[in-house]
Write an enzyme that holds these catalytic residues in place. Structure first.
Site, PDB file in Angstrom:
ATOM      1  N   LYS A 104       7.066  -9.389  -0.597  1.00  0.00           N
ATOM      2  CA  LYS A 104       6.802  -8.966  -1.981  1.00  0.00           C
ATOM      3  C   LYS A 104       5.445  -9.562  -2.367  1.00  0.00           C
ATOM      4  CE  LYS A 104       7.808  -7.712  -6.308  1.00  0.00           C
ATOM      5  NZ  LYS A 104       7.204  -6.412  -6.593  1.00  0.00           N
ATOM      6  N   SER A 105       4.698  -8.884  -3.253  1.00  0.00           N
ATOM      7  CA  SER A 105       3.371  -9.390  -3.622  1.00  0.00           C
ATOM      8  C   SER A 105       3.485 -10.737  -4.319  1.00  0.00           C
ATOM      9  CB  SER A 105       2.670  -8.398  -4.556  1.00  0.00           C
ATOM     10  OG  SER A 105       2.479  -7.175  -3.901  1.00  0.00           O
ATOM     11  N   CYS A 109      -0.784  -1.539  -7.973  1.00  0.00           N
ATOM     12  CA  CYS A 109       0.436  -1.491  -8.783  1.00  0.00           C
ATOM     13  C   CYS A 109       0.284  -0.413  -9.864  1.00  0.00           C
ATOM     14  CB  CYS A 109       0.708  -2.864  -9.417  1.00  0.00           C
ATOM     15  SG  CYS A 109       2.270  -2.865 -10.298  1.00  0.00           S
ATOM     16  N   ILE A 132       0.896   4.602   1.020  1.00  0.00           N
ATOM     17  CA  ILE A 132       0.494   4.437  -0.369  1.00  0.00           C
ATOM     18  C   ILE A 132       1.450   3.491  -1.109  1.00  0.00           C
ATOM     19  CG2 ILE A 132      -0.613   6.683  -0.623  1.00  0.00           C
ATOM     20  CD1 ILE A 132       2.037   7.795  -1.706  1.00  0.00           C
ATOM     21  N   ASN A 133       0.984   3.007  -2.263  1.00  0.00           N
ATOM     22  CA  ASN A 133       1.879   2.343  -3.208  1.00  0.00           C
ATOM     23  C   ASN A 133       2.648   3.439  -3.949  1.00  0.00           C
ATOM     24  OD1 ASN A 133       2.998   0.472  -5.144  1.00  0.00           O
ATOM     25  ND2 ASN A 133       1.241  -0.858  -4.783  1.00  0.00           N
ATOM     26  N   GLY A 173      10.372   6.622  -2.531  1.00  0.00           N
ATOM     27  CA  GLY A 173      11.471   7.387  -1.928  1.00  0.00           C
ATOM     28  C   GLY A 173      11.044   8.784  -1.500  1.00  0.00           C
ATOM     29  N   GLY A 217       5.605   5.607   2.362  1.00  0.00           N
ATOM     30  CA  GLY A 217       5.935   6.517   1.269  1.00  0.00           C
ATOM     31  C   GLY A 217       6.975   7.532   1.689  1.00  0.00           C
TER      32      GLY A 217
HETATM   33  O1  RRO Z   1       6.278  -5.525  -8.976  1.00  0.00           O
HETATM   34  C1  RRO Z   1       6.145  -4.323  -9.265  1.00  0.00           C
HETATM   35  O2  RRO Z   1       6.568  -3.855 -10.330  1.00  0.00           O
HETATM   36  C2  RRO Z   1       5.468  -3.385  -8.367  1.00  0.00           C
HETATM   37  C3  RRO Z   1       4.330  -3.682  -7.629  1.00  0.00           C
HETATM   38 BR1  RRO Z   1       3.563  -5.385  -7.608  1.00  0.00          BR
HETATM   39  C4  RRO Z   1       3.702  -2.678  -6.832  1.00  0.00           C
HETATM   40  O3  RRO Z   1       2.687  -2.876  -6.149  1.00  0.00           O
HETATM   41  N1  RRO Z   1       4.267  -1.439  -6.834  1.00  0.00           N
HETATM   42  C5  RRO Z   1       5.367  -1.147  -7.546  1.00  0.00           C
HETATM   43  O4  RRO Z   1       5.843  -0.005  -7.520  1.00  0.00           O
HETATM   44  N2  RRO Z   1       5.959  -2.118  -8.304  1.00  0.00           N
END
Ligand code: RRO
Length: 297
Positions: free
Chosen positions: A42-43, A124, A184-185, A210, A236
């Protein structure tokens, strides 16, 4: 046969746990890593963040909405998680770093703790600010360049599908020294609650992941592959081996799995054997023979 080299990381199978899913405790990450080539955390940022108040997720028939709000324990705590993971698993750990929260400091601490690579998150969909959406090309260029000057492990940059020209941004990252691109994000979305008649999430915006976003991911990987020669981790909407193979043919060297693992972590094993079966029936000896084949004219 299922082994692939991605920016110096040996991935077998070519499947990666995508950031944001199950990547919080060393034990869980180690368990998931058994079926994957690598895991992404997780970031994480310099300081602890609570994230947004509930609700933070909303399941849909075709995917998942989230607005977690970057919850994380901060690098002081997370350093121990990285060290613990390294004791439990031999698989590479890619530490995702929040682009807007002292990324140099966090990345160098992660490297010291044993991270095998850094994934810079500049995508994000709801945190606000141009950096989070990866829209400020100059700022992304500067962070990538600065990070590269202090790191000796590979640097991936995770890009957003919510920008005008993802290929151009990927090219900028490559020129600034990035070793790979993750794409991708989640896709920026809004959910309205029918009873309150207001946006469901406090941040208004949320991210869609999803099955529904898979063709968008394929489009982005396809466009990026046309512009860069560094490897791409395609993420993705990977829910089965077919969707994984499609991303590889579009140009991904490895494939991230996220939302699908929340249902069942055994899906990674099924996807790996599906890819192998496809390779056998199509006569491919290695994954690298398949990467970007959709571009051959
Ligand atoms: O933590 C989040 O709400 C979140 C992050 Br950091 C992200 O990079 N992508 C996302 O969909 N949610």
């Amino acid at each position: 046969m299922l082994k692939v080299d991605v920016a110096g990381l040996e991935l077998s199978p070519p499947l990666v746990l995508a950031s944001g899913i199950l990547g919080v405790t060393a034990k869980i990450m180690a368990r998931v890593s058994e079926h994957l080539g690598a895991i992404t955390t997780k970031s994480v940022g310099a300081r602890r963040r609570e994230g947004y108040p509930n609700p933070v997720v909303c399941p849909l028939p075709y995917g998942l909405l989230n607005a977690m709000g970057l919850p994380n324990p901060g690098i002081d705590y997370f350093e121990e998680v990285i060290r613990e993971f390294k004791k439990l698993s031999k698989k590479p750990i890619i530490v995702s770093v929040i682009g807007s929260d002292s990324p140099e400091y966090v990345s160098s601490r992660a490297e010291e703790a044993g991270a095998d690579a850094i994934e810079l998150n500049v995508s994000c969909p709801h945190a606000g600010g141009l950096l989070e959406l990866g829209m400020d090309i100059e700022q992304v260029r500067r962070i990538v360049r600065d990070l590269k000057s202090i790191l000796s492990i590979p640097l991936f940059v995770k890009l957003s599908p919510n920008i005008q020209d993802i290929g151009k941004l990927a090219e900028t990252c490559e020129k600034a020294g990035a070793d790979g691109i993750t794409a991708i994000n989640t896709v920026r979305a809004v959910k309205i609650d029918l009873l309150s008649k207001k946006p469901l999430f406090k941040s208004i915006y949320c991210g869609l992941s999803g099955a529904a976003i898979h063709p968008i991911a394929v489009r982005c990987v396809y466009e990026i592959y046309e512009k860069v020669s560094i490897p791409i981790i395609g993420v993705g909407g990977v829910v089965n081996w077919e969707s994984a193979v499609e991303l590889i043919l579009a140009g991904a060297s490895a494939v991230g799995i996220g939302t699908a693992l929340t249902q069942d972590i055994a899906i990674a094993k099924e996807i790996a054997s599906g890819i192998l079966e496809y390779m056998r029936s199509e006569g491919f000896k290695s994954v690298s023979e398949m990467i970007g084949l959709a571009h051959k004219r």
